[in-house]
Enzyme design. Structure first.
Site, PDB file in Angstrom:
ATOM      1  N   THR A 197      -2.251   1.889  -7.821  1.00  0.00           N
ATOM      2  CA  THR A 197      -3.461   2.466  -8.415  1.00  0.00           C
ATOM      3  C   THR A 197      -3.116   3.491  -9.487  1.00  0.00           C
ATOM      4  O   THR A 197      -3.727   3.518 -10.576  1.00  0.00           O
ATOM      5  CB  THR A 197      -4.328   3.109  -7.317  1.00  0.00           C
ATOM      6  OG1 THR A 197      -4.669   2.123  -6.346  1.00  0.00           O
ATOM      7  CG2 THR A 197      -5.595   3.698  -7.905  1.00  0.00           C
ATOM      8  N   GLU A 237       2.081  -7.961   2.894  1.00  0.00           N
ATOM      9  CA  GLU A 237       1.889  -7.087   4.048  1.00  0.00           C
ATOM     10  C   GLU A 237       2.423  -7.737   5.317  1.00  0.00           C
ATOM     11  O   GLU A 237       2.114  -8.907   5.599  1.00  0.00           O
ATOM     12  CB  GLU A 237       0.397  -6.739   4.228  1.00  0.00           C
ATOM     13  CG  GLU A 237      -0.143  -5.818   3.139  1.00  0.00           C
ATOM     14  CD  GLU A 237      -1.557  -5.334   3.428  1.00  0.00           C
ATOM     15  OE1 GLU A 237      -2.159  -5.836   4.391  1.00  0.00           O
ATOM     16  OE2 GLU A 237      -2.039  -4.456   2.688  1.00  0.00           O
ATOM     17  N   SER A 262      -5.503   4.477  -0.773  1.00  0.00           N
ATOM     18  CA  SER A 262      -5.118   3.066  -0.757  1.00  0.00           C
ATOM     19  C   SER A 262      -6.287   2.197  -1.209  1.00  0.00           C
ATOM     20  O   SER A 262      -7.409   2.324  -0.723  1.00  0.00           O
ATOM     21  CB  SER A 262      -4.688   2.669   0.658  1.00  0.00           C
ATOM     22  OG  SER A 262      -4.400   1.292   0.715  1.00  0.00           O
ATOM     23  N   SER A 263      -6.002   1.293  -2.158  1.00  0.00           N
ATOM     24  CA  SER A 263      -7.033   0.341  -2.609  1.00  0.00           C
ATOM     25  C   SER A 263      -7.204  -0.716  -1.531  1.00  0.00           C
ATOM     26  O   SER A 263      -6.249  -1.407  -1.179  1.00  0.00           O
ATOM     27  CB  SER A 263      -6.611  -0.320  -3.924  1.00  0.00           C
ATOM     28  OG  SER A 263      -6.525   0.626  -4.956  1.00  0.00           O
ATOM     29  N   ASN A 265      -0.965   5.639   2.824  1.00  0.00           N
ATOM     30  CA  ASN A 265      -1.382   6.091   1.491  1.00  0.00           C
ATOM     31  C   ASN A 265      -2.725   6.804   1.614  1.00  0.00           C
ATOM     32  O   ASN A 265      -3.639   6.320   2.281  1.00  0.00           O
ATOM     33  CB  ASN A 265      -1.515   4.868   0.569  1.00  0.00           C
ATOM     34  CG  ASN A 265      -1.844   5.253  -0.858  1.00  0.00           C
ATOM     35  OD1 ASN A 265      -1.911   6.431  -1.197  1.00  0.00           O
ATOM     36  ND2 ASN A 265      -2.050   4.256  -1.694  1.00  0.00           N
ATOM     37  N   GLY A 296      -0.064  -5.875  -2.285  1.00  0.00           N
ATOM     38  CA  GLY A 296       1.228  -6.532  -2.171  1.00  0.00           C
ATOM     39  C   GLY A 296       1.379  -7.206  -0.820  1.00  0.00           C
ATOM     40  O   GLY A 296       0.475  -7.186   0.026  1.00  0.00           O
ATOM     41  N   SER A 307       0.835  -1.193   0.000  1.00  0.00           N
ATOM     42  CA  SER A 307       0.000   0.000   0.000  1.00  0.00           C
ATOM     43  C   SER A 307       0.876   1.251   0.000  1.00  0.00           C
ATOM     44  O   SER A 307       1.797   1.385   0.804  1.00  0.00           O
ATOM     45  CB  SER A 307      -0.893  -0.012   1.247  1.00  0.00           C
ATOM     46  OG  SER A 307      -1.678   1.157   1.303  1.00  0.00           O
ATOM     47  N   GLY A 308       0.559   2.181  -0.921  1.00  0.00           N
ATOM     48  CA  GLY A 308       1.327   3.422  -1.020  1.00  0.00           C
ATOM     49  C   GLY A 308       2.468   3.353  -1.998  1.00  0.00           C
ATOM     50  O   GLY A 308       3.193   4.337  -2.187  1.00  0.00           O
TER      51      GLY A 308
END
Length: 1051
Positions: free
Chosen positions: A109, A388, A159-160, A156, A386, A104-105
């Protein structure tokens, strides 16, 4: 080889590193980030580092640079991988996919947006309206999905919180005609709970801060997010996100993608319902559980379009069917709160899945027949979470990391498979490559009966109260001997693990400790059937359609629903199978720091991501054989200038032979292998050496091409100028000939015309003939004048010349020039008939004496004498003298002035008859013509013209020799023969010869038209002024201080 970048930016492709090690990899990655190069390659994989700043590398110009180019022809970029996937799809008719991964970040996206933007920009060159509509909907769908599936996290701002896989369908021409979206594992727990510093999904804040007041009132909500328990943590955070503007953008995007007004209103009602659910509180009255704020129940009832008692019953009771009996079991406050939260999460998840399905209904390919329209090809874009590793890793992180294990397994398999297939195609011996095979970890999670998911499902199906600790005990029992699994019970000395809570898995990216707290509940994902029936029985058709399972009766037996783990495992297996049948392209995203700084590169942070993305292993796989490979034609195209045998074109049997000759000449034959269609280069040093030689030769070639091109341009310019000159000359000749022919046509019969062509209009000449036209007009005018005067007598000819001279001298300066009457010249005979005989005798005597040829002009005048008195006189002007005569003494000559002594004349611009004759001896003659018959006749024009005409004529003189006597003398001499000497007595005189004499002297007469007139009387300067007077009957002179005044009649 990518377009050659200076080594100051590092290696554009990590395959070209001198030594494959983590330190070398990180050093090169950091150098490129600090130099502003955020993209790099690992073979055909793009490594992207989030720059945390806007970069001007995504515009139309950049798109054009990558459009249609091969992957290594330009510097690394997302557009290069997108174009490679598009070309493979269009040229080879193969389905492709682009897998974007990272934490994330890291910029996943944004990367997917730029890939979609590129594909939209290079397709539909003919601007077909239907294709443009599809492209617009595909792009707008991203906006809608981000609003409902993305959230601000500590890492982020956008973030998705779900995985997304989008298939874009293309027709046989390569234009998008539709698509399909799959979503994976929405983080629905974020609806009811967020970590400090984080927000819930964007959609809640956009509704509160962007919706108009009437809409908010209809939903019974207010703008302040802190008023709602579910989102108040995020409502206290100051953020740069503009929720108001985003609300309007999402509303527009929903309209564009085909959502109806009722559907959009239903979406807003569901969001408001979830916010109100979070504010519901439960209390106890004895043994009865109650809703403390009952007003919210009526609000929820209104928003859900159902009955209030049904809402309250579903929140406080659970209906249980035992055989034919139906029992209503009351909730405890804890169970009611659990049910409320489960309802909120389920409603949001169902809303999100419905939105995805609604978008799919709109963008899916319709009425497409492959037999008619050709094969339908696909490009897939996977934007998924991704690997984590958090401080507290729960069920969601376990599923996400399992997903990455599956994708990593697929990645390694496909890369190795591609490598092995390429080696076999090219006839290069395949060498076995050792790599970490994470199949063992995938089996650890998903294997039937022994995997973690199977153990979790078994625990959830047990009868009685099942706890997370029971699940952990099951893991310890079945996985005790697994090398990649451990817990505190299996490793009692490992104090990093908690008893009865933690277990650790050794993933390919590193060890991760998971807490089993919540695994059972999250896996069961329990939602009471009462809530499903409540929502299905809503009078809102959109809401009712979201809950089709609510139509089942209470006593109807249904299968046990699949657990969350099983659903996710099945979706991952399906996703991997889908990707495996496509040609994959990869984008690996890296987050450089946690503070979103465009300057900071945290070494350990990035090292960790490089490890769990498997980038170094990817480089090793790629480097295990040959670092670089290129087709023979492309290799020759790039490096043929290095060898004399291949530049500019080779004459060898094939491109393969030419490449061999080139590399042998450079001494690299030992470091390469020759395939059937490609040359394989083992070490990067060879490639760099080739690039250095190429750069040196390119500079020389460029100079040579510049010289040749400049010469070519000069010759082209010369030929154009020469051609233009030839055309110009031909055109000029044409225009000249056309003009002369036209003049000849118009003036062909000019001699027979009545006016000799004066009425004929001259044609417009070309520019080059303007002076010629002037000369031609002058020639014509002279001919026309000559034609008119050639029939005149000598006297008439003289008169015409005099009038022309008058016109040239006085036109526009005096009113009456007397051109309309005949000019007689000698007016004394006509004006004074009584004394005409006396004048005739005097003039004859003067002619005999002075030998003048003709009389030019004669007239009575009023003059000023030397005593400054005015007196009447007559003036006789011949071709040799100007005579003053006294008319009262039979025209006795008073004085004569040789004409050669007259230098000029001055007349006034008025109607008076004043004339001043200027002489060389400064004894000017001032006269006023008078005694005219008729009285108002003006003779100034005639006088001026006659004298000018005479002076313009050549003045001719001859020397007259008169022999008077001849005397003969004998000279004195000593000889007998004495010669005679003749002595002539002669006299020499100048005489006026005939007009055809050849002795010529040209004279000039200056004519001035001024008022007052300056003159010189006996050497004294004076001024003559003309003044009209009313009572003046005849012109007369009077003396003034500065000279003289000629008084003339005023009327």
């Amino acid at each position: 080889m990518a377009e050659h970048e200076s080594l100051e930016f590092g290696k554009a492709d990590f395959v070209l590193l001198d030594n494959v090690s983590m330190d070398e990899f990180m050093t090169n990655l950091k150098l490129r980030f600090e130099k502003g190069k955020i993209y790099s390659y690992i073979g055909e994989v793009v490594v992207s580092v989030n720059p945390y700043r806007a970069m001007n590398i995504y515009g139309r110009d950049t798109i054009e640079q990558y459009k249609g180019r091969e992957l290594y022809e330009r510097p690394p970029h997302l557009f290069a991988i997108a174009d490679a996937a598009y070309k493979a799809m269009k040229r080879r008719n193969k389905d492709t996919c682009i897998v974007i991964s990272g934490e994330s970040g890291a910029g996943k996206t944004e990367a997917s947006k730029y890939i979609m933007q590129y594909i939209a920009a290079i397709t539909n060159p003919n601007q077909r309206a239907e294709v443009e509509r599809v492209k617009n909907m595909l792009l707008k769908s991203n906006c809608v999905l981000e609003a409902f599936g993305n959230a601000k996290t500590n890492r982020n701002d956008n973030s998705s919180r779900f995985g997304k896989y989008m298939d874009i369908n293309f027709d046989f021409k390569g234009d998008p005609i539709g698509g399909h979206i799959n979503n994976y594992l929405l983080e629905k727990s974020r609806v009811i709970f967020q970590q400090p510093g984080e927000r819930s999904f964007h959609s809640f804040y956009q509704l509160l801060r962007g919706a108009p007041d009437p809409l908010l009132r209809s939903l019974h909500i207010q703008k302040d997010p802190t008023a709602y328990n579910y989102i108040k943590v995020g409502g206290q955070i100051k953020s740069s996100i503009n929720d108001g503007a985003d609300f309007r953008a999402v509303a527009d995007a929903m309209k564009v993608t085909g959502f109806t007004g009722d559907e959009i209103q239903t979406v807003y009602k569901i969001l408001a319902t979830i916010l109100h659910l979070g504010n519901l509180t439960f209390g106890v009255d004895g043994d009865v559980t109650l809703i403390e704020n009952t007003k919210l129940v009526s609000v929820i009832r209104e928003l859900l379009s159902t009955k209030e008692e049904n809402v309250e019953k579903a929140l406080l009771y659970r209906t249980v069917a035992t055989g034919r009996d139906v029992i209503e079991k009351q909730h405890t406050t804890q169970e009611a709160s659990y049910g409320r939260d489960a309802l909120a999460k389920a409603m949001y998840e169902r809303l999100f899945c419905w939105i995805v399905g609604r978008i799919n209904d709109i963008i899916e390919v319709k009425n497409y027949d492959a037999r008619v329209h050709g094969k339908n090809t696909v490009i897939g874009v996977l934007d998924i979470y991704g690997f984590e590793i958090f401080q507290n890793n729960s069920f969601e992180q376990f599923c996400i990391n399992y997903c990455n294990e599956k994708l990593q397994q697929l990645f390694i398999q496909l890369v190795l498979k591609q490598e092995q297939e390429e080696y076999q195609r090219e006839g290069i011996p395949w060498k076995h490559i050792d790599y970490f095979n994470n199949q063992i970890i995938v089996d650890l999670v998903e294997q039937q009966h022994k995997g973690i998911f199977s153990v979790l499902d078994e625990a959830c199906m047990n009868v009685g109260k099942v706890t997370d600790e029971v699940f952990l005990q099951g893991l310890n029992g079945k996985l005790a001997k697994h090398a990649h699994y451990t817990s505190r019970k299996l490793s009692p000395t490992d104090k990093s693990l908690e008893f009865e809570r933690d277990f650790r898995i050794r993933h390919y990216a590193g060890d991760v400790v998971y807490s089993v707290v919540g695994f059972i509940d999250k896996n069961k994902d329990t939602l009471f059937q009462d809530f499903k029936r409540l929502l299905y029985n809503s009078s809102n058709p959109v809401l009712k359609g979201m809950w089709p399972e609510g139509k089942l009766s209470i006593t109807e037996v249904t299968k046990r629903p699949l657990t969350a783990a099983t659903l996710f495992k099945n979706s991952m297996i399906s996703l991997v199978d889908n990707l495996a049948c496509k040609e994959p392209y990869y984008v690996r995203c890296i987050k450089p720091n946690d503070v979103k700084s465009p300057l900071l590169f945290e070494q350990e942070r990035c090292r960790h991501q490089v490890e769990y993305l498997g980038l170094l292993e990817n480089v090793r796989v790629r480097r295990a054989g040959f670092a670089c490979r290129q087709t023979y034609p492309r290799f020759l195209q790039r490096y043929k200038m290095i060898s004399e045998f291949t530049w500019p074109n080779h004459d060898l049997p094939s491109d393969k032979d030419a490449v061999k000759r080139l590399l042998q000449g450079c001494g690299f034959d030992h470091d390469v292998a020759y395939g059937k269609t490609k040359v394989f280069i083992r070490t990067p040093r060879t490639l760099f050496s080739l690039e250095e030689q190429r750069a040196e030769m390119v500079q020389r070639i460029v100079l040579f091409l510049q010289k040749v091109w400049r010469g070519t341009i000069a010759r082209m310019r010369y030929r154009r100028m020469r051609a233009a000159l030839v055309i110009l000359q031909a055109y000029r000749r044409y225009k000249v000939k056309s003009y002369i022919r036209e003049v000849n046509r118009r003036f062909k019969n000019v001699r027979t015309m009545k006016d000799y062509g004066r009425h004929v209009k001259w044609p417009t000449p070309p520019k080059v003939l303007r002076k010629f036209e002037e000369a031609l007009r002058n020639i014509y005018n002279r001919w026309w004048a000559w034609t008119l005067i050639k029939g005149l007598s000598p006297e008439e000819t003289l008169q015409v010349r005099a009038k022309v001279a008058t016109l040239e001298a006085l036109k526009g300066q005096r009113a009456d020039l007397g051109l309309q009457r005949a000019w007689e010249g000698n007016y004394l005979k006509r004006d004074s008939p009584d004394t005409a005989s006396s004048f005739t005798l005097v003039s004859s005597e003067l002619q005999r004496k002075d030998k003048f040829m003709r009389v030019l002009f004669s007239c009575n005048v009023r003059k000023i004498n030397r005593f400054h008195k005015a007196e009447d006189r007559a003036v006789l002007i011949t071709d040799r003298h100007l005579y003053k005569m006294d008319p009262l003494k039979q025209y006795k000559p008073m004085k004569s002035i040789p004409l050669y002594n007259v230098t000029g004349m001055s007349v006034s611009p008025g109607k008076d008859q004043l004339v001043v004759f200027h002489t060389k001896d400064s004894r000017d003659l001032v006269v006023c013509l008078q005694g005219m018959v008729p009285a108002n006749e003006s003779r100034i024009g005639e006088l001026v013209g006659t004298l000018l005409s005479h002076f313009k004529r050549p003045c001719k003189y001859t020397l007259e020799i008169i022999f008077k006597s001849v005397k003969m003398h004998k000279a004195c001499s000593s000889t007998d023969a004495q010669p005679l000497i003749a002595v002539f007595d002669v006299s020499l005189t100048w005489a006026a010869p005939p007009l055809n004499s050849t002795s010529l002297e040209k004279r000039k007469l200056q004519v001035n038209i001024v008022s007052p007139i300056q003159c010189s009387m006996n050497g004294r300067k004076c001024t003559v002024i003309v003044e009209p007077k009313i009572n003046q009957s005849q012109p007369d002179f009077t003396k003034s201080r500065s000279g003289y005044i000629l008084a003339v009649p005023g009327n």
